[in-house]
Motif scaffolding. Structure first.
Motif, PDB file in Angstrom:
ATOM      1  N   GLN A 101       0.858  -1.194   0.000  1.00  0.00           N
ATOM      2  CA  GLN A 101       0.000   0.000   0.000  1.00  0.00           C
ATOM      3  C   GLN A 101       0.888   1.235   0.000  1.00  0.00           C
ATOM      4  N   CYS A 102       0.583   2.152  -0.924  1.00  0.00           N
ATOM      5  CA  CYS A 102       1.386   3.373  -1.034  1.00  0.00           C
ATOM      6  C   CYS A 102       1.175   4.225   0.209  1.00  0.00           C
ATOM      7  N   LEU A 103       2.246   4.772   0.713  1.00  0.00           N
ATOM      8  CA  LEU A 103       2.141   5.605   1.921  1.00  0.00           C
ATOM      9  C   LEU A 103       1.705   7.023   1.568  1.00  0.00           C
ATOM     10  N   GLN A 104       1.799   7.403   0.283  1.00  0.00           N
ATOM     11  CA  GLN A 104       1.454   8.763  -0.145  1.00  0.00           C
ATOM     12  C   GLN A 104      -0.047   8.882  -0.406  1.00  0.00           C
ATOM     13  N   CYS A 105      -0.586   7.916  -1.190  1.00  0.00           N
ATOM     14  CA  CYS A 105      -1.984   8.029  -1.597  1.00  0.00           C
ATOM     15  C   CYS A 105      -2.827   6.849  -1.151  1.00  0.00           C
ATOM     16  N   ALA A 106      -2.259   5.954  -0.383  1.00  0.00           N
ATOM     17  CA  ALA A 106      -2.973   4.802   0.151  1.00  0.00           C
ATOM     18  C   ALA A 106      -3.510   3.871  -0.939  1.00  0.00           C
ATOM     19  N   GLU A 107      -2.890   3.970  -2.099  1.00  0.00           N
ATOM     20  CA  GLU A 107      -3.296   3.058  -3.186  1.00  0.00           C
ATOM     21  C   GLU A 107      -2.776   1.645  -2.880  1.00  0.00           C
ATOM     22  N   PHE A 108      -3.632   0.693  -3.135  1.00  0.00           N
ATOM     23  CA  PHE A 108      -3.197  -0.700  -2.958  1.00  0.00           C
ATOM     24  C   PHE A 108      -2.542  -1.191  -4.246  1.00  0.00           C
ATOM     25  N   LYS A 137       7.234   2.957  -9.365  1.00  0.00           N
ATOM     26  CA  LYS A 137       6.428   4.146  -9.081  1.00  0.00           C
ATOM     27  C   LYS A 137       5.002   3.709  -8.814  1.00  0.00           C
ATOM     28  N   CYS A 138       4.407   4.334  -7.795  1.00  0.00           N
ATOM     29  CA  CYS A 138       3.046   3.989  -7.389  1.00  0.00           C
ATOM     30  C   CYS A 138       2.108   4.160  -8.588  1.00  0.00           C
ATOM     31  N   SER A 139       1.248   3.201  -8.757  1.00  0.00           N
ATOM     32  CA  SER A 139       0.336   3.258  -9.906  1.00  0.00           C
ATOM     33  C   SER A 139      -0.718   4.352  -9.725  1.00  0.00           C
ATOM     34  N   GLY A 140      -0.869   4.856  -8.481  1.00  0.00           N
ATOM     35  CA  GLY A 140      -1.869   5.897  -8.244  1.00  0.00           C
ATOM     36  C   GLY A 140      -1.282   7.292  -8.319  1.00  0.00           C
ATOM     37  N   CYS A 141      -0.127   7.492  -7.656  1.00  0.00           N
ATOM     38  CA  CYS A 141       0.404   8.842  -7.543  1.00  0.00           C
ATOM     39  C   CYS A 141       1.795   9.006  -8.114  1.00  0.00           C
ATOM     40  N   LYS A 142       2.352   8.012  -8.701  1.00  0.00           N
ATOM     41  CA  LYS A 142       3.696   8.032  -9.287  1.00  0.00           C
ATOM     42  C   LYS A 142       4.778   8.324  -8.264  1.00  0.00           C
TER      43      LYS A 142
HETATM   44 ZN   LIG Z   1       0.651   6.546  -4.334  1.00  0.00          ZN
END
Ligand SMILES: [Zn+2]
Length: 391
Positions: A101-108, A137-142
């Motif tokens: 889980q991304c710590l920036q945008c909580a994207e799983f 890179k996070c798929s939600g927020c890069k």
């Molecule tokens: Zn993210």
């Protein structure tokens, strides 16, 4: 002066404006340098109408803004100034090895999601095993997420930008997933190796036992086979012996007298034929063609004949004249006088013939007659002996 300015021109466009290194600025620098060179060339011919009247203006117009006032061309190192120190890492295509889980945008970010990741080989190793850090890179927020391989637990470890969603199968009490010192690690590995060793020993023992039992079974099988074979052979031998004995008993035989045993024939006919032949042979040995009884000397020469009638009377059994003339041997006199003494004048063939004759089932008439004759002779002899005694 012209060469000086040219040097300053060619160098200045490179080292100035450190923030802008794009291709457009580079192209612009080259074009401006070419134009400047062109006008410097024209300045060598002042009579031409194209020559610019104010070279200083031209110089300022093109290069003033790009040449720093403290520029020292002697400090420029040839071929070393323009290198861009980039940390370009090889790019690899990978799938997320675990759910995070991304710590920036909580994207799983699910396990198995594909990424183009940068791969960095770490200088640090785990007992000589290389470790690799991966940047995705996070798929939600890069936002950048990094994780690295962890040889200690045969797994990955998140480092930055994301947290691992704990997998259900991961045993958090497992010492492999806990931080430990090198010494602890070594101890743990040694202990594991020791356990393996013990297990191997047990397995080897078990295998040995298996082999032993297998061998025992094989031996037992072989013994059984040998025993059964021996029994079979014994049975067969016994049966054969029985059959042979049965056949022997079934076969016709004559029992030879004087302990000479039994004489077997293959059939009753054979026995009868043999006996008859023997009788005939014996008869022929002591008779000539006319049927007269004959006596031969040692050379086989006929020395005396008896007609069948004389033979029937037993005259051929009487002692010859020479035998009668012969004086009795002094030592043997008493024996000769013995009443029970019956001299056996038969030849070997005769004896055999007698035996054969006696052996035959039916009492032979010739044998009866011969026995009667012998009795007569004995009686005569005893009479003679009595006469001799009277004298
Ligand atoms: Zn993210």
């Amino acid at each position: 002066m012209a060469t000086d300015s040219r040097d300053s021109i060619s160098i200045s466009h490179r080292s100035s404006r450190p923030g802008e290194n794009g291709p457009s600025s580079r192209l612009q620098g080259r074009v401006s340098a070419d134009i400047a060179n062109f006008f410097l060339f024209l300045s060598l011919f002042p009579s031409t109408s194209f020559a610019p009247t104010n070279l200083r203006w031209l110089n300022e117009r093109f290069f003033r803004s790009t040449t720093p006032p403290d520029f020292d061309p002697s400090k420029v190192v040839k071929g070393g100034g323009s290198k861009i120190k980039n940390d370009k890492l090889p790019t690899v295509r990978l799938m997320a090895p675990f759910t995070m889980q991304c710590l920036q945008c909580a994207e799983f970010i699910p396990k198995g999601l594909k990424f183009n990741a940068r791969k960095e080989k770490l200088e640090e190793t785990y007992f000589g095993v290389a470790m690799v850090r991966l940047y995705i890179k996070c798929s939600g927020c890069k936002h950048e997420i990094t994780f690295r391989t962890d040889p200690k637990s045969n797994d990955y470890k998140t480092e930055r930008g994301a947290k691992r969603i704990t997998d259900g199968w991961r045993d958090t009490n497992d010492p492999r997933f806990k931080d430990e010192t090198e010494q602890e690690t070594l101890d743990r590995l040694e202990a594991e190796a020791g356990e393996d060793h013990v297990q191997e020993d047990k397995m080897a023992e078990l295998e040995d036992k298996m082999q032993d039992s297998k061998r025992e079974m094989q031996v037992a099988d072989a013994l059984d086979e040998i025993r059964s074979r021996n029994a079979r052979i014994e049975r067969n031998e016994a049966a054969e012996k029985k059959i042979v004995a049965q056949k022997e008993e079934e076969r016709p035989f004559i029992e030879l007298k004087n302990g000479l045993g039994k004489y077997y024939f293959n059939s009753k006919e054979e026995m009868e034929r043999t006996l008859a032949e023997d009788k005939l042979t014996a008869w022929r040995a002591f008779h000539d063609e006319k049927g007269n009884r004959i006596k031969r000397d040692h050379d086989g020469k006929i020395i005396k004949r008896w007609t069948p009638e004389e033979e029937a009377q037993g005259l051929h059994l009487l002692p010859s004249k020479s035998e009668q003339k012969a004086k009795p041997v002094p030592g043997l006199e008493d024996e000769i006088i013995d009443d029970n003494y019956v001299p056996d004048t038969r030849t070997d063939d005769q004896i055999l013939a007698d035996i054969m004759g006696q052996a035959s089932d039916s009492e032979d008439s010739t044998a009866q007659r011969m026995r009667a004759m012998r009795k007569k002779v004995a009686a005569k002899k005893s009479g003679q002996a009595a006469k001799r005694q009277k004298r």
